[in-house]
Design an enzyme around this catalytic site. Structure first.
Site, PDB file in Angstrom:
ATOM      1  N   THR A 154       0.864  -1.188   0.000  1.00 52.13           N
ATOM      2  CA  THR A 154       0.000   0.000   0.000  1.00 52.13           C
ATOM      3  C   THR A 154       0.896   1.232   0.000  1.00 52.13           C
ATOM      4  OG1 THR A 154      -0.246  -0.281   2.406  1.00 52.13           O
ATOM      5  CG2 THR A 154      -2.029  -1.095   1.012  1.00 52.13           C
ATOM      6  N   LYS A 174       3.879  -6.994   3.902  1.00 53.23           N
ATOM      7  CA  LYS A 174       3.690  -5.596   3.591  1.00 53.23           C
ATOM      8  C   LYS A 174       3.392  -4.857   4.886  1.00 53.23           C
ATOM      9  CE  LYS A 174       0.338  -3.439   3.370  1.00 53.23           C
ATOM     10  NZ  LYS A 174      -0.382  -2.573   4.379  1.00 53.23           N
ATOM     11  N   THR A 223       0.158  -2.583  11.135  1.00 54.19           N
ATOM     12  CA  THR A 223      -0.790  -2.777  10.015  1.00 54.19           C
ATOM     13  C   THR A 223       0.030  -3.499   9.027  1.00 54.19           C
ATOM     14  OG1 THR A 223      -2.482  -1.194   9.926  1.00 54.19           O
ATOM     15  CG2 THR A 223      -1.716  -1.799   7.926  1.00 54.19           C
ATOM     16  N   GLU A 226       6.212   5.086   7.111  1.00 50.65           N
ATOM     17  CA  GLU A 226       5.834   6.198   6.238  1.00 50.65           C
ATOM     18  C   GLU A 226       6.644   7.452   6.567  1.00 50.65           C
ATOM     19  OE1 GLU A 226       1.292   4.580   5.556  1.00 50.65           O
ATOM     20  OE2 GLU A 226       1.733   6.019   7.161  1.00 50.65           O
ATOM     21  N   ASN A 286      -0.508  10.492   5.275  1.00 49.79           N
ATOM     22  CA  ASN A 286      -1.740  10.112   5.954  1.00 49.79           C
ATOM     23  C   ASN A 286      -2.835  11.171   5.878  1.00 49.79           C
ATOM     24  OD1 ASN A 286      -1.480   7.348   7.349  1.00 49.79           O
ATOM     25  ND2 ASN A 286       0.501   8.315   7.636  1.00 49.79           N
ATOM     26  N   THR A 293      -7.182   9.531  -0.963  1.00 53.65           N
ATOM     27  CA  THR A 293      -7.147  10.082  -2.312  1.00 53.65           C
ATOM     28  C   THR A 293      -5.902   9.649  -3.056  1.00 53.65           C
ATOM     29  OG1 THR A 293      -6.108  12.112  -1.460  1.00 53.65           O
ATOM     30  CG2 THR A 293      -8.518  12.085  -1.658  1.00 53.65           C
TER      31      THR A 293
END
Length: 392
Positions: free
Chosen positions: A146, A173, A184, A263, A387, A392
């Site tokens: 992702t 992942k 996650t 991230e 985030n 989108t």
């Protein structure tokens, strides 16, 4: 005696396993977004799932099956199939009804946006592109990503003195919503070892505690966290100690890769806690450190603010005392049992450690013999950017 050596091919390294990734139109720009893992022999399954009470439909679907074996897992990105109620489970059943006749008790796993029904027709159409004779583990690992910036795979071959061997391979992942309660994250592990279901579940539970459950990117626990271990027994070989050691090596590597790929992360930090009252208290401290936003932002700013480390230790709800506490950045002790060591020269040396992309922060509580190690990263502007517009 046995030898553990790294081999290629990830989830396809073990005998009888196949995998691939395809584009079903779930992601933009024809990016790969669906994957499968298939075994030509049925598999025993061990699993660990999220502690989040809002459990996603694929996990509830799995648990409703009770005791069973499988040889097929379908994985989709872009849609978590979470908070979709009974309809989400019905969607899984409908999708899996389109599997080929070679498939036994198929499973589904999902990752992506929460609160949106699966695009069933796109997934069903995508399944028609699967070729179960293909070994393309890298495509599968890429398809399940992702916000990951790189795929995560590892495999080891365990060979014994008599020449017998078995293999464990994996892909995973995860880059955000990663917290010490599993991340996650999705992780799929395949092996041709001749291991019983009960024993591999016991080992998986134990290894998870010091690997995926010790990793933190942002302190959030997902609805979809899944570790799934599939064993088809085709090697006809097994030895518990070797299996556990190799599984730990794989899962620790993948957990650290997830944190490294956090991230916007620029640093992978190991928090080594020793000298706690017991291992449980050491775990509380280590996880408090890897979760702390104040610590994470100091890491991002490359600020050797040892006071934030001390404060987090003190707030962790464990027995601790400034007169027995020692704090080190790598081998550089910056605070030692009440002694303030942080002069200009020390600060410059500590700043150089903070500029590294990997380092260790050690805290010796000086109370007893409890130990635990956790893994975390920094947190900066890029995390907020990713985030803020995830949907989108």
């Amino acid at each position: 005696m046995y030898k553990i050596e790294e081999v290629s091919n990830g989830v396809c390294a073990s005998q009888g396993f196949y995998a691939d990734g395809i584009s079903a139109g779930l992601k933009a720009n024809a990016a790969k977004d669906m994957a499968f893992i298939y075994s030509d022999a049925e598999c025993k399954i061990a699993s660990v799932f999220t502690t989040n009470k809002m459990t996603a439909a694929p996990i509830r679907h799995f648990r409703a099956k009770g005791e069973f074996k499988t040889n097929f897992v379908l994985i989709n990105a872009k849609n978590a199939n979470a908070m979709t109620g009974k309809a989400g489970i019905k969607d899984i059943d409908e999708i899996l009804s389109h599997c080929s006749e070679d498939v036994i008790n198929p499973l589904m796993s999902s990752t992506g946006v929460i609160g949106v029904r699966l695009p069933k027709q796109k997934i069903i159409d995508g399944m028609r592109l699967f070729d179960l004779s293909v070994k393309n583990p890298n495509a599968a690992a890429n398809a399940i990503m992702t916000t990951d910036t790189f795929s995560k795979e590892k495999a080891f071959k365990i060979t014994f003195e008599d020449g017998s061997s078995f293999i464990i391979g994996a892909m995973a992942k995860g880059a955000g919503m990663i917290n010490p309660a599993m991340a996650t994250m999705l992780c799929f592990i395949t092996t041709d070892a001749l291991v019983s279901k009960d024993e591999m579940q016991e080992i998986l539970d134990e290894v998870t505690l010091t690997t995926f459950n010790a990793a933190s990117v942002d302190g959030d626990t997902s609805t979809n966290d899944t570790v799934m271990l599939l064993a088809n027994a085709k090697s006809k070989t097994y030895q518990r100690e070797a299996f556990k050691e190799a599984l730990h090596k794989i899962m620790l590597f993948l957990a650290q890769e997830m944190v490294r790929d956090g991230e916007g992360a620029t640093k992978l930090v190991t928090y080594k806690v020793t000298g706690a009252k017991d291992n449980k208290e050491a775990e509380k401290v280590a996880k408090a450190l890897s979760d702390s936003l104040l610590v994470k932002t100091a890491l991002y700013g490359e600020d050797p603010n040892w006071g934030r480390i001390a404060s987090t230790v003190g707030a962790a709800g464990v027995e601790a005392n400034e007169e027995t506490l020692s704090i080190s950045f790598n081998d550089l002790c910056v605070y030692d049992k009440g002694q303030l060591l942080f002069d200009g020269t020390m600060e410059e040396k500590a700043s150089q450690v903070m500029k590294l992309d990997r380092f260790t922060i050690s805290c010796d509580l000086g109370i007893a013999n409890g130990v635990f190690t956790s893994y975390g990263c920094d947190l900066g502007h890029e995390y907020v950017k990713i985030n803020a517009d995830y949907r989108t």
